[in-house]
Design an enzyme around this catalytic site. Structure first.
Site, mmCIF file in Angstrom:
data_model
loop_
_atom_site.group_PDB
_atom_site.id
_atom_site.type_symbol
_atom_site.label_atom_id
_atom_site.label_comp_id
_atom_site.label_asym_id
_atom_site.label_seq_id
_atom_site.Cartn_x
_atom_site.Cartn_y
_atom_site.Cartn_z
ATOM 1 N N TYR A 36 0.821 -1.210 0.000
ATOM 2 C CA TYR A 36 0.000 0.000 0.000
ATOM 3 C C TYR A 36 0.849 1.251 0.000
ATOM 4 C CZ TYR A 36 0.751 1.015 5.026
ATOM 5 O OH TYR A 36 1.300 1.344 6.245
ATOM 6 N N ARG A 55 8.492 4.319 -4.344
ATOM 7 C CA ARG A 55 8.446 3.364 -3.223
ATOM 8 C C ARG A 55 7.442 2.261 -3.508
ATOM 9 N NH1 ARG A 55 7.265 5.561 2.742
ATOM 10 N NH2 ARG A 55 5.195 5.826 1.852
ATOM 11 N N ARG A 103 -6.946 -20.861 -2.017
ATOM 12 C CA ARG A 103 -5.982 -20.648 -0.940
ATOM 13 C C ARG A 103 -4.787 -21.601 -1.054
ATOM 14 N NH1 ARG A 103 -4.224 -22.206 3.939
ATOM 15 N NH2 ARG A 103 -3.513 -20.555 5.316
ATOM 16 N N HIS A 105 -0.347 -21.077 -0.351
ATOM 17 C CA HIS A 105 0.687 -20.085 -0.062
ATOM 18 C C HIS A 105 1.454 -19.691 -1.328
ATOM 19 C CE1 HIS A 105 -0.279 -21.457 3.930
ATOM 20 N NE2 HIS A 105 0.510 -20.552 4.479
ATOM 21 N N LYS A 150 6.357 -1.763 2.002
ATOM 22 C CA LYS A 150 5.156 -1.179 2.617
ATOM 23 C C LYS A 150 4.019 -2.191 2.460
ATOM 24 C CE LYS A 150 3.078 3.394 3.322
ATOM 25 N NZ LYS A 150 3.182 3.369 4.780
ATOM 26 N N GLU A 182 12.313 2.306 14.053
ATOM 27 C CA GLU A 182 11.369 3.363 13.680
ATOM 28 C C GLU A 182 10.190 3.303 14.632
ATOM 29 O OE1 GLU A 182 9.658 2.644 9.773
ATOM 30 O OE2 GLU A 182 9.681 0.488 10.090
ATOM 31 N N LEU A 206 10.949 1.318 7.187
ATOM 32 C CA LEU A 206 10.298 1.784 5.975
ATOM 33 C C LEU A 206 11.010 3.076 5.548
ATOM 34 C CD1 LEU A 206 7.705 1.200 4.179
ATOM 35 C CD2 LEU A 206 6.841 3.278 5.258
HETATM 36 N N1 PDD Z 1 2.628 4.994 7.666
HETATM 37 N N2 PDD Z 1 7.324 3.687 9.121
HETATM 38 C C1 PDD Z 1 6.173 2.991 9.117
HETATM 39 C C2 PDD Z 1 6.163 1.614 9.684
HETATM 40 C C3 PDD Z 1 5.004 3.574 8.587
HETATM 41 O O1 PDD Z 1 3.860 2.864 8.580
HETATM 42 C C4 PDD Z 1 5.049 4.904 8.092
HETATM 43 C C5 PDD Z 1 3.847 5.601 7.514
HETATM 44 C C6 PDD Z 1 6.273 5.592 8.127
HETATM 45 C C7 PDD Z 1 6.414 6.990 7.578
HETATM 46 O O2 PDD Z 1 6.433 6.985 6.165
HETATM 47 P P1 PDD Z 1 5.902 8.243 5.313
HETATM 48 O O3 PDD Z 1 6.702 9.418 5.756
HETATM 49 O O4 PDD Z 1 6.207 7.849 3.915
HETATM 50 O O5 PDD Z 1 4.461 8.394 5.612
HETATM 51 C C8 PDD Z 1 7.390 4.940 8.642
HETATM 52 C C9 PDD Z 1 1.458 5.485 6.992
HETATM 53 C C10 PDD Z 1 1.234 6.955 7.128
HETATM 54 C C11 PDD Z 1 0.264 4.648 7.400
HETATM 55 O O6 PDD Z 1 0.444 3.445 7.513
HETATM 56 O O7 PDD Z 1 -0.840 5.191 7.572
#
Ligand code: PDD
Length: 290
Positions: A36, A55, A103, A105, A150, A182, A206
């Site tokens: 996403y 990304r 289903r 894997h 992501k 993070e 991320l």
């Molecule tokens: N999440 N790290 C993680 C695990 C995240 O889920 C996010 C953002 C970030 C920051 O990334 P960015 O600056 O590109 O938004 C770092 C989004 C906002 C969400 O899941 O809603």
């Protein structure tokens, strides 16, 4: 409560959300097999779109799915979704899964991805979070070894964020082998002796678009900024700690594990970087930067 959204995009169609239906055999539902993006929209313009789409491509390549749309097609979809909310600040959510298959894997030989997107008004953090800062707790990073993707499979992130909430905090700062990775849904910056430090990119974080922008602005404006491992002990001796994300922008963290960070108030470096960030955003809205 669900936000008021009158249309979403699903597999080529724009529909009211209640008419948008996904199969129970979708691999997103069954395996969390998808990726996403969250893209902020300021003044009717998609903020850092090339970075978000790059990304997205990296996430898709990592899970071996092809991007179902060209940049122009994505723009057309987003523009139509954004129209509903006018020029107010908003965010686009988009997700691509490996689609419907029996289903198993192992991947289906000819996947037909499910593509879903919607726009919603951006909910900024409450004003007092900016003026007072927020509370965070440190916790073990229980996630996998590909946090750079992501991925929609966010069970660990949800558990970690919930743990923080139940401890009265806004965010969990994740720690792997004594080193800060993070936040549960954000990147982390530390300020120490006038320098910014943020963990380097790699499989355990991320690559945040806001993180990269803060680093870029810092370098452009001559604010010392290092991408270096941050030991957990550094948090207790830091002058300031921030979290960054597309929806929270740059938020000061003023208490960690019940102890104040620095003076316990948002610091002067935050004020400086946030002003520079807002200046950049304004220039973007006015079409002066891309
Ligand atoms: N999440 N790290 C993680 C695990 C995240 O889920 C996010 C953002 C970030 C920051 O990334 P960015 O600056 O590109 O938004 C770092 C989004 C906002 C969400 O899941 O809603």
């Amino acid at each position: 409560m669900m936000p008021t959204i009158s249309q979403v995009y699903l597999d080529g169609k724009f529909l009211p959300p209640e008419q948008a239906r996904v199969s129970v055999f979708d691999r997103g539902f069954i395996f969390g097999d998808g990726v996403y993006e969250v893209i902020p929209v300021f003044g009717g313009r998609l903020f850092r779109l090339p970075h978000h789409l790059a990304r997205l491509d990296a996430s898709l390549a990592a899970i071996r799915l092809r991007n179902p749309h060209t940049t122009e097609e994505w723009k057309t979809i987003f523009t139509r979704l954004m129209a509903e909310h006018g020029t107010s600040d908003q965010s686009i959510y988009l997700q691509i899964t490996r689609g419907v298959a029996p289903r198993d894997h192992a991947f289906p030989p000819y996947p037909v991805p499910t593509v879903f997107a919607y726009a919603q008004p951006l909910k900024y953090p409450p004003a007092e979070q900016l003026t007072q800062g927020v509370t965070a707790v440190t916790t073990t990073d229980i996630r996998w070894q590909r946090c750079d993707i992501k991925a929609i499979a966010l069970l660990a992130n949800a558990l970690l964020r919930q743990q923080a909430i139940e401890q009265g905090a806004v965010e969990a700062i994740l720690v792997r082998d004594g080193v800060v990775t993070e936040g549960a849904a954000s990147n982390i910056f530390v300020v120490k002796n006038g320098r910014l430090i943020t963990p380097p990119k790699g499989p355990f974080i991320l690559p945040g678009i806001t993180r990269d922008l803060v680093v870029e602005i810092a370098r452009t404006k001559g604010v010392p900024c290092d991408e270096l491992p941050v030991k957990i002990e550094t948090l207790s001796s830091a002058d300031e700690v921030w979290l960054t994300s597309s929806t929270k922008e740059i938020l000061p963290i003023t208490r960690i594990d019940g102890r104040p960070v620095g003076t316990g108030k948002p610091g002067s470096m935050h004020a400086r970087m946030f002003a520079l960030y807002k200046e950049y955003k304004q220039a973007f809205i006015q079409g002066k930067v891309e």
